[in-house]
Design an enzyme around this catalytic site. Structure first.
Site, mmCIF file in Angstrom:
data_model
loop_
_atom_site.group_PDB
_atom_site.id
_atom_site.type_symbol
_atom_site.label_atom_id
_atom_site.label_comp_id
_atom_site.label_asym_id
_atom_site.label_seq_id
_atom_site.Cartn_x
_atom_site.Cartn_y
_atom_site.Cartn_z
ATOM 1 N N ASN A 25 2.018 4.809 -8.180
ATOM 2 C CA ASN A 25 2.446 5.881 -7.460
ATOM 3 C C ASN A 25 3.600 5.677 -6.716
ATOM 4 O O ASN A 25 4.035 6.735 -5.875
ATOM 5 C CB ASN A 25 1.191 6.491 -6.610
ATOM 6 C CG ASN A 25 0.930 5.544 -5.407
ATOM 7 O OD1 ASN A 25 1.610 4.474 -5.361
ATOM 8 N ND2 ASN A 25 -0.247 5.764 -4.883
ATOM 9 N N GLU B 293 1.213 4.855 1.353
ATOM 10 C CA GLU B 293 1.276 5.527 0.032
ATOM 11 C C GLU B 293 2.097 6.862 0.022
ATOM 12 O O GLU B 293 2.490 7.233 1.269
ATOM 13 C CB GLU B 293 -0.496 5.870 0.165
ATOM 14 C CG GLU B 293 -1.545 4.974 0.051
ATOM 15 C CD GLU B 293 -1.912 4.352 -1.272
ATOM 16 O OE1 GLU B 293 -0.797 4.499 -2.238
ATOM 17 O OE2 GLU B 293 -2.734 3.873 -1.437
ATOM 18 N N HIS C 117 4.172 3.351 -4.437
ATOM 19 C CA HIS C 117 4.041 2.841 -2.745
ATOM 20 C C HIS C 117 4.469 1.593 -2.578
ATOM 21 O O HIS C 117 4.576 0.937 -3.834
ATOM 22 C CB HIS C 117 2.500 2.861 -2.397
ATOM 23 C CG HIS C 117 1.625 1.716 -3.213
ATOM 24 N ND1 HIS C 117 0.181 2.084 -3.496
ATOM 25 C CD2 HIS C 117 1.832 0.547 -3.509
ATOM 26 C CE1 HIS C 117 -0.238 1.010 -3.947
ATOM 27 N NE2 HIS C 117 0.500 0.159 -4.181
ATOM 28 N N ASP D 278 0.386 -6.572 4.158
ATOM 29 C CA ASP D 278 -0.860 -5.778 4.381
ATOM 30 C C ASP D 278 -2.255 -6.433 4.377
ATOM 31 O O ASP D 278 -2.211 -7.682 3.784
ATOM 32 C CB ASP D 278 -0.904 -4.468 3.553
ATOM 33 C CG ASP D 278 -0.417 -5.137 2.028
ATOM 34 O OD1 ASP D 278 -0.398 -6.300 1.836
ATOM 35 O OD2 ASP D 278 0.143 -3.997 1.226
HETATM 36 C C1 F6R Z 1 0.191 -5.884 -1.850
HETATM 37 C C2 F6R Z 1 1.274 -4.632 -1.715
HETATM 38 C C3 F6R Z 1 1.128 -3.578 -2.821
HETATM 39 C C4 F6R Z 1 1.270 -4.195 -4.049
HETATM 40 C C5 F6R Z 1 1.331 -2.873 -5.409
HETATM 41 C C6 F6R Z 1 1.430 -3.478 -6.698
HETATM 42 O O1 F6R Z 1 0.780 -6.641 -0.534
HETATM 43 O O2 F6R Z 1 1.539 -4.401 -0.875
HETATM 44 O O3 F6R Z 1 1.902 -2.464 -2.532
HETATM 45 O O4 F6R Z 1 2.599 -4.682 -4.409
HETATM 46 O O5 F6R Z 1 0.137 -2.445 -5.273
HETATM 47 O O6 F6R Z 1 0.524 -4.194 -6.968
HETATM 48 P P1 F6R Z 1 0.457 -5.132 -8.489
HETATM 49 O O7 F6R Z 1 1.447 -6.232 -8.345
HETATM 50 O O8 F6R Z 1 -0.877 -5.566 -8.625
HETATM 51 O O9 F6R Z 1 0.635 -4.138 -9.556
#
Ligand code: F6R
Length: 259
Positions: free
Chosen positions: A136, A143, A138, A67
């Site tokens: 959450n 989301e 995702h 992303d």
């Molecule tokens: C980032 C991504 C997000 C993160 C998620 C967890 O490329 O795809 O889904 O993996 O938000 O983020 P952290 O590791 O910072 O808790």
């Protein structure tokens, strides 16, 4: 879904890096899907160490990131392209031409998303996709409520995700409202998934994803349907799980053979 529970963050980083390095040895031209965020940092650090001290070779790899924020230039300090350069690309012998991050500045977003999907296919499809998980539930920026069959597209970030990511920006209002993200369907087409999670803040999302019903309201729960998904998580992130799980890939393989 193969769940491996390690003691702490360092242990999950080493275990996850071991799996990635194993796949790179088996297939030097691996097509590797990458994630940003805090969780994979230890894994990337270990891969860099393996490159420097054990000659782990990235030269034939092709990478695709999950992303990117809409509206951030690749050189913006909070862009995911910049994050990847800082935390992996600039420290290993990846060919920059073979690294792909969605372009948050694309003028025709729909066209760019289609192009990104086509690039993945042209590379032969994702061999291994690294994933984190949001509190959450995702995965990437899919989301809660995201279609489980979705493809690369633009998504509006939820308030909780923007708050969670505000720590990287000066002020809450600087966090972009939109992101380009691989879809859940795109991720599920990877031949293998490696999801890493650490800390009690992820315990609820992990329990819902591993032992709860499959639902678009917890996008990571679809990983239950993947034939080769590995979840490497620490004790704190595993706190809400009720089942018994392995503590290493070796143990997991033995358990499977017994079955
Ligand atoms: C980032 C991504 C997000 C993160 C998620 C967890 O490329 O795809 O889904 O993996 O938000 O983020 P952290 O590791 O910072 O808790």
């Amino acid at each position: 879904m193969l769940v491996i529970i390690k003691d702490d963050y360092q242990a999950i980083s080493l275990e996850a890096a071991r799996l990635v390095a194993n796949r790179m040895h088996k297939k030097p031209n691996l097509v590797l899907g990458l994630a940003t965020g805090s969780t994979p940092l230890g894994l990337y650090g270990e891969l860099i160490r393996m490159h420097r001290s054990e000659g782990l070779d990235f030269s034939k790899l092709t990478t695709f990131n999950l992303d990117e924020y809409v509206g951030l230039r690749p050189e913006h300090p909070q862009s995911y392209r910049h994050f990847m350069r800082q935390n992996l690309f600039d420290h290993v012998n990846l060919d920059p031409r073979f690294t792909h991050v969605p372009d948050g500045m694309a003028t025709d977003i729909e066209d760019h998303c289609l192009w990104y999907e086509q690039r993945i296919l042209a590379a032969g499809g994702l061999d291994l996709q690294i994933l984190g998980i949001g509190a959450n539930g995702h995965i990437a920026f899919n989301e809660p409520g995201s279609s489980l069959g979705s493809r690369t597209r633009v998504k509006t970030l939820t308030g909780t995700t923007r708050e969670a990511n505000a720590r990287f920006f000066g002020a809450d209002e600087d966090v972009p409202r939109y992101a380009l993200t691989m879809g859940v369907g795109t991720i599920m087409e990877a031949r293998e998934l490696l999801l890493v999670a650490s800390g009690e803040g992820k315990a609820h999302a992990i329990a819902a994803s591993v032992e709860g019903p499959i639902t678009a309201m917890v996008p990571a729960s679809i990983v239950q349907m993947h034939a080769r998904a590995f979840l490497v998580i620490d004790r704190a992130a595993a706190a809400g799980l009720k089942g018994a799980y392995a503590s290493s890939f070796e143990e997991a393989v033995i358990t499977r053979r017994k079955l």
